[in-house]
Scaffold this motif. Structure first.
Motif, PDB file in Angstrom:
ATOM      1  N   CYS A 175       8.825 -17.033  26.833  1.00  0.00           N
ATOM      2  CA  CYS A 175       9.794 -16.602  25.824  1.00  0.00           C
ATOM      3  C   CYS A 175       9.288 -15.357  25.104  1.00  0.00           C
ATOM      4  N   ARG A 176       7.992 -15.324  24.816  1.00  0.00           N
ATOM      5  CA  ARG A 176       7.414 -14.156  24.170  1.00  0.00           C
ATOM      6  C   ARG A 176       7.616 -12.908  25.023  1.00  0.00           C
ATOM      7  N   ALA A 177       7.413 -13.021  26.329  1.00  0.00           N
ATOM      8  CA  ALA A 177       7.583 -11.867  27.221  1.00  0.00           C
ATOM      9  C   ALA A 177       9.017 -11.361  27.197  1.00  0.00           C
ATOM     10  N   ALA A 178       9.971 -12.263  27.156  1.00  0.00           N
ATOM     11  CA  ALA A 178      11.382 -11.858  27.114  1.00  0.00           C
ATOM     12  C   ALA A 178      11.706 -11.159  25.797  1.00  0.00           C
ATOM     13  N   VAL A 179      11.289 -11.749  24.682  1.00  0.00           N
ATOM     14  CA  VAL A 179      11.586 -11.176  23.362  1.00  0.00           C
ATOM     15  C   VAL A 179      10.944  -9.806  23.216  1.00  0.00           C
ATOM     16  N   LEU A 180       9.683  -9.673  23.602  1.00  0.00           N
ATOM     17  CA  LEU A 180       8.997  -8.395  23.439  1.00  0.00           C
ATOM     18  C   LEU A 180       9.534  -7.338  24.397  1.00  0.00           C
ATOM     19  N   SER A 181      10.003  -7.758  25.559  1.00  0.00           N
ATOM     20  CA  SER A 181      10.647  -6.811  26.480  1.00  0.00           C
ATOM     21  C   SER A 181      11.979  -6.342  25.899  1.00  0.00           C
ATOM     22  N   PHE A 182      12.739  -7.276  25.338  1.00  0.00           N
ATOM     23  CA  PHE A 182      14.002  -6.923  24.678  1.00  0.00           C
ATOM     24  C   PHE A 182      13.747  -5.922  23.556  1.00  0.00           C
TER      25      PHE A 182
END
Length: 423
Positions: A175-182
């Motif tokens: 989830c962290r990877a998705a949020v930080l990519s967003f």
């Protein structure tokens, strides 16, 4: 920002009238309408919130002019959060117009523009961003364009900071990877549009994740953070959620109390309390010309049928990328760009690194004096922008950067995305 809020107009003209302000956290059957663009948007005075130290408040619906005037005359607050865009906005905004914005800034208010849209894929709020980092990054860019358009329609101009509201979520590595990519897409596109990029989130989820990856080159760093930590202290400390060394150059807002009812000048509102220490000085002027071309950008990328399509790597830019086997022949995948004026431009490339990719991938740059070749090792440093140098590019719309298959290296040659920025 977190719960249902109401405000009561205590002036004689509205005595006894209660107006409900649904919080950003309350779901409605349909999103509230976006601010209506005016034929001529009246410009606010200077970047918002600009350089400011002091107290502010936020509430879901922008208050009426009379309420703002009453609080300006008697409250300790001089900044106000306004929800300008996003599919998760649940409050109607009858007061939020370009004229309202101009009136508040003329009266000395600082505005905190907020986008409330995509939420973490592991959270309970909707709409959710994609769990795939490449797609999430693309969604961040789309959100930035929407927010920039809404800001301009309201007269909130270049140099202002727009804050993406990502509500609390139970963070995990994925989830962290998705949020930080967003958020990386959000930052990159807002910079392209001339705005600074901020984020609002709870200390225990979004703020902790952003600060944990502060030095990770895979993600583009935010300009400012807005910390939701209801400890009742009016400062910009984030406690254990974020080191004091991060976002230390006047780059913080702190929401230190929420759902608090206050009355000033005879007007009662239920608000969240904030303390700001922000400045526009931590970044160079953001109105630098830049363009990003992905392999999926319509009319801007060409490649032969020898180039296959893949979405295998999560560190890709966008939804997919192109790849091909090396060959001793000219077969270049080209990125086309419309350069505004002949001059010096930095070229950065994005590719998903993998041990099976090519260690000697040739990038061709069509400079004003002929093609130049730069070799890049696509087995390392992927999933981020990698600068390949500054070049003199001629003005006009033409193929400017290419990826060639003609290499002595082994492994797939990858064509994903390029970024061209005026130096």
């Amino acid at each position: 920002m977190r719960r249902t809020t109401t405000w009561l107009m205590g002036l004689a003209t509205t005595a006894g009238l209660t107006i409900a302000l649904g919080s950003a956290a309350v779901a409605e059957s349909a999103p509230a309408p976006q601010p209506q663009a005016q034929s001529v948007a009246v410009s606010a005075v200077g970047p918002q919130p600009g350089t400011f130290v002091g107290k502010g408040f936020d509430t879901c619906t922008a208050p009426s002019q009379s309420a703002m005037d009453a609080w300006r005359a008697s409250s300790p607050y001089r900044a106000v959060g306004i929800y300008i865009s996003g599919a998760s906005r649940t409050c109607a905004q009858p007061n939020l117009t370009a004229t309202w914005v101009t009136n508040q800034t003329a009266n000395g208010w600082r505005l905190i523009p907020i986008e409330l849209g995509y939420q973490a894929p592991c959270g309970t709020r909707a709409p959710k961003m994609s769990a795939d980092p490449g797609t999430a990054r693309s969604q961040g860019r789309t959100a930035a364009d929407s927010a920039a358009n809404a800001a301009r329609a309201l007269g909130i101009g270049a140099g202002s900071t727009i804050y993406n509201d990502i509500e609390h979520y139970p963070t995990t590595a994925a989830c962290r990877a998705a949020v930080l990519s967003f958020l990386s897409g959000w930052v990159e596109q807002l910079h392209t549009r001339g705005y600074l990029a901020g984020m609002y989130s709870s200390g225990s989820s979004g703020i902790r994740d952003v600060c944990q990856e502060y030095h990770n080159p895979s993600y583009t760093r935010l300009d400012q953070i807005w910390i939701a930590w209801w400890n009742g202290v009016a400062d910009t400390d984030a406690g254990a959620y974020c080191s004091d060394a991060y976002y230390a150059n006047h780059q913080r807002l702190h929401q230190y109390a929420g759902d608090v009812t206050e009355t000033w000048g005879g007007v009662t509102m239920k608000i969240d309390r904030n303390y700001l220490d922000v400045s526009t000085s931590q970044q160079p002027p953001p109105q630098q010309w830049s363009t990003t071309i992905d392999n999926t950008t319509s009319g801007r990328f060409t490649a032969s049928a020898n180039w296959s399509t893949s979405s295998y790597s999560g560190s890709r830019y966008g939804t997919d990328y192109r790849y091909a086997n090396p060959t001793s022949a000219s077969d270049v995948a080209w990125y086309r760009a419309n350069i505004p004026a002949t001059g010096s431009y930095e070229i950065s490339v994005w590719y998903p690194a993998d041990p099976g990719y090519n260690s000697q991938t040739p990038y061709l740059v069509a400079t004003a004096s002929g093609n130049q070749s730069v070799t890049v090792d696509q087995r390392v440093n992927g999933g981020r922008w990698v600068s390949i140098g500054v070049f003199t590019l001629a003005a006009g719309d033409a193929n400017k950067v290419g990826v060639s298959r003609w290499t002595s290296g082994s492994g797939y040659v990858v064509a994903d995305a390029v970024r061209i920025t005026r130096a």
